[in-house]
Every structure is written in structure tokens, then in C-alpha cells.
Design an enzyme around this catalytic site. Structure first.
Site, mmCIF file in Angstrom:
data_model
loop_
_atom_site.group_PDB
_atom_site.id
_atom_site.type_symbol
_atom_site.label_atom_id
_atom_site.label_comp_id
_atom_site.label_asym_id
_atom_site.label_seq_id
_atom_site.Cartn_x
_atom_site.Cartn_y
_atom_site.Cartn_z
ATOM 1 N N TYR A 160 53.496 50.766 43.341
ATOM 2 C CA TYR A 160 52.860 51.225 42.092
ATOM 3 C C TYR A 160 52.976 50.160 40.996
ATOM 4 C CZ TYR A 160 52.024 54.199 37.963
ATOM 5 O OH TYR A 160 51.546 54.733 36.785
ATOM 6 N N ILE A 193 55.296 59.803 30.206
ATOM 7 C CA ILE A 193 54.397 60.725 29.513
ATOM 8 C C ILE A 193 54.391 62.064 30.246
ATOM 9 C CG2 ILE A 193 52.039 61.023 28.623
ATOM 10 C CD1 ILE A 193 53.590 58.513 27.511
HETATM 11 N N1 LIG Z 1 52.366 60.053 33.112
HETATM 12 C C1 LIG Z 1 53.009 58.904 32.940
HETATM 13 O O1 LIG Z 1 54.215 58.909 32.639
HETATM 14 C C2 LIG Z 1 52.281 57.593 33.099
HETATM 15 C C3 LIG Z 1 53.001 56.436 32.780
HETATM 16 C C4 LIG Z 1 52.373 55.207 32.902
HETATM 17 C C5 LIG Z 1 51.066 55.127 33.317
HETATM 18 N N2 LIG Z 1 50.389 56.262 33.629
HETATM 19 C C6 LIG Z 1 48.995 56.095 34.079
HETATM 20 O O2 LIG Z 1 48.151 56.916 33.287
HETATM 21 C C7 LIG Z 1 47.000 57.316 34.048
HETATM 22 C C8 LIG Z 1 46.872 58.836 34.003
HETATM 23 O O3 LIG Z 1 48.066 59.384 34.525
HETATM 24 P P1 LIG Z 1 48.484 60.923 34.365
HETATM 25 O O4 LIG Z 1 49.930 60.927 34.083
HETATM 26 O O5 LIG Z 1 47.553 61.630 33.489
HETATM 27 O O6 LIG Z 1 48.312 61.364 35.900
HETATM 28 P P2 LIG Z 1 47.846 62.726 36.575
HETATM 29 O O7 LIG Z 1 48.147 63.886 35.717
HETATM 30 O O8 LIG Z 1 48.415 62.647 37.954
HETATM 31 O O9 LIG Z 1 46.245 62.544 36.633
HETATM 32 C C9 LIG Z 1 45.695 61.524 37.414
HETATM 33 C C10 LIG Z 1 44.187 61.603 37.291
HETATM 34 O O10 LIG Z 1 43.612 60.586 38.120
HETATM 35 C C11 LIG Z 1 42.652 61.201 38.973
HETATM 36 N N3 LIG Z 1 42.472 60.505 40.234
HETATM 37 C C12 LIG Z 1 43.420 60.124 41.118
HETATM 38 N N4 LIG Z 1 42.856 59.563 42.199
HETATM 39 C C13 LIG Z 1 41.517 59.595 41.987
HETATM 40 C C14 LIG Z 1 40.396 59.181 42.745
HETATM 41 N N5 LIG Z 1 40.535 58.608 43.943
HETATM 42 N N6 LIG Z 1 39.163 59.367 42.228
HETATM 43 C C15 LIG Z 1 38.993 59.951 41.016
HETATM 44 N N7 LIG Z 1 40.024 60.383 40.260
HETATM 45 C C16 LIG Z 1 41.267 60.206 40.753
HETATM 46 C C17 LIG Z 1 43.212 62.598 39.196
HETATM 47 O O11 LIG Z 1 42.223 63.454 39.741
HETATM 48 P P3 LIG Z 1 42.661 64.711 40.676
HETATM 49 O O12 LIG Z 1 43.115 65.809 39.748
HETATM 50 O O13 LIG Z 1 41.424 65.029 41.441
HETATM 51 O O14 LIG Z 1 43.797 64.243 41.539
HETATM 52 C C18 LIG Z 1 43.629 62.941 37.792
HETATM 53 O O15 LIG Z 1 42.529 63.313 37.008
HETATM 54 C C19 LIG Z 1 47.227 56.766 35.465
HETATM 55 O O16 LIG Z 1 46.530 55.561 35.622
HETATM 56 C C20 LIG Z 1 48.723 56.538 35.497
HETATM 57 O O17 LIG Z 1 49.086 55.554 36.451
HETATM 58 C C21 LIG Z 1 50.962 57.505 33.528
#
Ligand SMILES: NC(=O)c1ccc[n+]([C@@H]2O[C@H](COP(=O)([O-])OP(=O)(O)OC[C@H]3O[C@@H](n4cnc5c(N)ncnc54)[C@H](OP(=O)(O)O)[C@@H]3O)[C@@H](O)[C@H]2O)c1
Length: 252
Positions: A160, A193
Site C-alpha cells: 500500500y 481518517i
Molecule cells: N481513511 C484513511 O485513514 C486514509 C488515509 C490515507 C489515505 N486514504 C486514501 O483516501 C482514499 C479514500 O479512502 P477512504 O478511507 O474513504 O476508503 P473507503 O471508505 O474504503 O472507500 C474507498 C472508496 O474507493 C472505492 N473503490 C475501491 N476500489 C474501487 C474500484 N476498483 N473501482 C471503483 N471504486 C473503487 C470504494 O468503492 P466500493 O464501496 O465499491 O468498494 C469506495 O468508494 C483512498 O485512496 C485511500 O487510500 C485514506
């Protein structure tokens, strides 16, 4: 909290992963600010209700588009649709992402392929199609969601963190290449987050990780959306190639 500054009135935006977490918060924040949004998710129909609600509430257009970001043909079709319907694309937010932790020795070929397909290759593909439209209009803002682990690394996240490090370097390369066209490319590196993704590591590890945050709390998806709003808007019109950390001072 609502933030109706109308910073994005009439701007045409594409956001990936709008159905939950950070993407959903960005969708709401951008709608509040008047953007016309192509809101993407992969599960057909999942955004229909929220798209109608936000369109009515903020007198704008939220257009759901359903595709898997790994499908480059689908990305092309969406770009063609946007070009046909509005003849412009002012901003894209590459938010969709996956995280699968694996210690060294346990990272599988499938994990590596899947993680890079979503977190890196899809981002490059979307940028390529978006840049074609943005070059013609000589403007645009591309926002890529990286991660604090893409900067600092983290035990158990060799795959990751590598994918999120790639997002930072591709952001800087794209910024250099696209600056002559007045297209800005920036990244946000969230810390921890409060979303499904972060909670997926389990309560014990969540609590351990919070101890490493200077502000001693998780960030909210809205706090990432605030940074995205700034980068999407003309308030940041001379800022490109930058990485904005939104992490409450996190030490990892
Ligand atoms: N939360 C944190 O602490 C954190 C920290 C650093 C970076 N980030 C980054 O922030 C971004 C959003 O994260 P989040 O925390 O909101 O994650 P999340 O709640 O797991 O949501 C991930 C989103 O990405 C979509 N997704 C995953 N694979 C996909 C695919 N093949 N095609 C289309 N959509 C896809 C998911 O859709 P489905 O619902 O269909 O799976 C969902 O809408 C990501 O890039 C993550 O790496 C998050």
C-alpha cells in the site's frame, strides 16, 4: 458543517469513489460549493438517491457514473460523455483506493496487482483522459489522494505505501508536464481518517495509532474534503506539484 462559499460554481468535476468515506465527503462539499459533478462509484445505482438530493438542495447537477476504475475503456467512455455534455472538465479527484496490509513475506502477487491497478494505474489512466480535455481549455485542477504512509512508509504496508508513494511521484511529474497548459496537479496525504478503510484495521490498532497523532484524534472525511475544496478552487490557482498533509501532526 456546511461550507457554502460557492467556490466551485459551474465547475465540472469528476470524483471517484463517491459512495462512502472521503469521496462521499468531497462529493457533498463540492456540491455545497456549486460544482457540477460526475460522481463515480462501481456499484450501479448506489449514488442515485444522494445525487438527486444534492442536485435539488444546491441547485446544481450531480450525475452518477458507474464503473470500476480498473476498466480503462469505461474511463474513456466517461471522459467522452463529459466532453460531449459540457465540453469541459475543470477538476478531477482521484480518490478511489484500496488498502490491504501485508507483512514482508506475506504480500501476494494478487495484492500487489490489485493495489497498483486501483491506486496507481487507474489514476494515471484518468489523468490521461482528463488532460486531453483540460489541455483544450487551457485550465484544470487534478487532485490525487495519496497517504501519509506514501511519504513515511509503515510496517505491514509495503504494498500500500509503495502505491501511495507512486501517487506522489506521478503527481509531481504530471504537474511539471501539464503546467504549460495551466493544469495544476496536487496531492493530499491524509493521516488517519475515520472511514471504513481506517477502521478495517480493528479497534485495538485504531487506538494504538491514535496515540501517534499529535492532536490525539482521527481526522474526519470532511477535513480532507476541505483541503480538496481549496485545491479545486481558484484560491490555489498558482499552486501545483504540491503534497498537502492533512494528518493532525502524525508520527509514523
Ligand atoms: N481513511 C484513511 O485513514 C486514509 C488515509 C490515507 C489515505 N486514504 C486514501 O483516501 C482514499 C479514500 O479512502 P477512504 O478511507 O474513504 O476508503 P473507503 O471508505 O474504503 O472507500 C474507498 C472508496 O474507493 C472505492 N473503490 C475501491 N476500489 C474501487 C474500484 N476498483 N473501482 C471503483 N471504486 C473503487 C470504494 O468503492 P466500493 O464501496 O465499491 O468498494 C469506495 O468508494 C483512498 O485512496 C485511500 O487510500 C485514506
Amino acid at each position: 458543517m456546511e461550507s457554502r462559499y460557492n467556490l466551485l460554481t459551474n465547475k465540472v468535476v469528476l470524483i471517484t469513489g463517491c459512495n462512502r468515506g472521503i469521496g462521499k465527503a468531497i462529493l457533498k462539499k463540492f456540491a455545497e460549493n456549486g460544482a457540477i459533478i460526475y460522481a463515480s462509484a462501481r456499484q450501479s445505482g448506489i449514488l442515485d438517491v444522494i445525487a438527486e438530493e444534492l442536485s435539488n438542495k444546491y441547485t446544481t447537477k450531480i450525475i452518477p457514473v458507474y464503473f470500476d476504475v480498473r476498466d480503462s475503456n469505461a474511463i474513456k467512455e466517461v471522459a467522452l460523455k463529459i466532453n460531449k455534455e459540457f465540453k469541459r472538465l475543470d477538476c478531477i479527484v482521484n480518490n478511489a483506493g484500496v488498502m490491504e496490509d501485508a507483512l514482508i513475506g506475506m504480500a501476494t502477487e494478487r495484492n500487489m496487482q490489485d493495489t497498483f491497478a486501483v491506486n496507481v494505474f487507474a489514476v494515471i489512466n484518468i489523468i490521461q483522459y482528463a488532460a486531453k480535455i483540460m489541455k483544450k481549455q487551457q485550465s484544470g485542477s487534478i487532485i490525487n489522494i495519496s497517504s501519509i504512509v506514501g511519504v513515511n512508509g509503515n510496517a505491514g504496508q509495503i504494498v500500500y505505501s509503495a502505491s501511495k508513494g507512486a501517487v506522489i511521484s506521478l503527481t509531481k511529474s504530471a504537474a511539471k508536464e501539464l503546467a504549460p497548459y495551466n493544469i495544476r496537479v496536487n496531492a493530499i496525504s491524509p493521516g488517519m481518517i475515520d472511514t471504513d478503510m481506517f477502521r478495517s484495521i480493528g479497534e485495538t490498532r485504531v487506538n494504538e495509532r491514535i496515540q501517534k497523532i499529535g492532536m490525539k484524534r482521527m481526522g474526519s472525511p470532511e477535513e480532507i474534503a476541505d483541503a480538496a475544496l481549496f485545491l479545486a478552487s481558484d484560491l490555489s490557482k498558482y499552486i501545483s506539484g504540491q503534497l498537502i498533509g492533512v494528518d493532525g501532526v502524525t508520527i509514523i
